[in-house]
Scaffold this active site. Structure first.
Site, short mmCIF file in Angstrom:
data_model
loop_
_atom_site.label_atom_id
_atom_site.label_comp_id
_atom_site.label_asym_id
_atom_site.label_seq_id
_atom_site.Cartn_x
_atom_site.Cartn_y
_atom_site.Cartn_z
N SER A 154 0.81 -1.11 0.02
CA SER A 154 -0.04 -0.08 -0.01
C SER A 154 1.14 1.33 -0.12
O SER A 154 1.97 1.26 0.57
CB SER A 154 -0.98 0.04 1.08
OG SER A 154 -1.71 1.13 1.43
N TYR A 169 -2.87 -0.69 10.21
CA TYR A 169 -2.94 -1.24 8.82
C TYR A 169 -1.63 -0.72 8.16
O TYR A 169 -1.15 -1.32 7.25
CB TYR A 169 -4.12 -0.53 8.24
CG TYR A 169 -3.92 -0.70 6.49
CD1 TYR A 169 -4.51 -1.78 5.77
CD2 TYR A 169 -3.56 0.30 5.53
CE1 TYR A 169 -4.59 -2.01 4.33
CE2 TYR A 169 -3.38 0.17 4.11
CZ TYR A 169 -4.01 -1.22 3.62
OH TYR A 169 -4.07 -1.17 2.32
N LYS A 173 1.40 -3.00 6.29
CA LYS A 173 2.05 -2.75 5.02
C LYS A 173 3.47 -2.65 4.94
O LYS A 173 4.15 -2.92 3.87
CB LYS A 173 1.11 -1.88 4.13
CG LYS A 173 -0.51 -2.15 4.18
CD LYS A 173 -0.48 -3.52 3.24
CE LYS A 173 -1.82 -3.86 2.97
NZ LYS A 173 -2.19 -5.08 2.15
#
Length: 263
Positions: A154, A169, A173
């Site tokens: 990401s 998150y 990533k």
């Protein structure tokens, strides 16, 4: 000095994935399903793994002439996932490609994150990718055919998004980018090419849920890149097709940003 080799006349044929089986986790919906559709059009056989009991109706629309099968599995269940990937290899006669696209995110302020929020992100986005890549790579090594593996990272691992509060998150990533680089070095000896793709802000079901609840965030999302818009999932398919194809035969250990220039 010897002349440099050139591709034969049928250069575009190297994009063909005809007869090659690609495993896609999280392929029942969202980005994963878009990848399945795009690669199926290039001739690939598609094995989708998703946690849902049944595939979406959109999965049934893959009618491009290949073989398309759906498998239910939880990517965080190491043994269960391994059995499914072994079964896929048997069903298709081998595995050529793997796209680890299954992922989740928790959108809430950092100070409100709970241990459970962190665990969910790390279990699916880190362990799930690690397990998927390991199981598929073992099949590829056993086959002695090489292959291509791509994990979906990401842009959040490069730049904190203004419109999101996704600390857990983002951590997950960063981890994917880190360990995939190491894996690429180790698996290259088996002619298994490993890379990652880091999408920017994409129009997914998860994003739409956020916008439905917070429509005022739309300008923030659209304004994250130079193109001043949200990306469409199919705009990632060209990169995935390249990485799965023979044209990427010398492309290893790289992260490809597809974000409309937001870094």
């Amino acid at each position: 000095m010897a002349a440099l080799p050139i591709y034969e006349n049928r250069f575009l044929d190297k994009f063909s994935l005809k007869g090659r089986t690609v495993v896609i986790t999280g392929g029942g919906r969202g980005l994963g399903l878009t990848f399945a559709n795009g690669l199926a059009q290039a001739g690939a056989n598609i094995a989708v793994i998703d946690i849902a009991a049944q595939p979406s109706e959109a999965f049934s629309s893959l009618t491009y002439g290949g073989q398309y099968l759906y498998y239910q599995a939880d990517v965080t269940n190491y043994e269960g996932l391994g059995k499914v990937i072994t079964q896929i290899s048997k069903d298709f006669g081998g595995i050529y490609g793997c796209i680890a696209a299954a992922g989740v995110h928790v959108d809430k302020p950092f100070l409100d994150h709970t241990p459970k929020d962190l665990d969910v992100n790390l279990n699916v986005n880190v362990k799930g990718v690690f397990y998927t890549v390991q199981h598929c790579a073992r099949q590829m090594k056993e086959q002695s055919t090489g292959g291509s593996i791509v994990a979906i990272a990401s842009i959040a691992a490069y730049k904190a998004p203004a419109a999101h509060s996704i600390a857990a998150y983002t951590a997950s990533k960063y981890a994917v980018r880190g360990f995939m680089g190491q894996i690429a070095k180790e698996l290259a000896q088996y002619q298994i090419r490993v890379n990652t793709v880091s999408p920017g802000c994409m129009q997914t079901e998860l994003l739409q849920m956020v916008l439905d609840e917070h429509p005022e965030r739309l300008p923030l999302f659209a304004g994250t890149c130079a193109l001043n818009r949200i990306g469409q999932p199919q705009e990632l398919c060209g990169m995935l097709l390249y990485l799965m194809s023979d044209l990427a035969s010398f492309t290893v250990g790289q992260d490809f940003i597809v974000d409309g220039s937001s870094v």
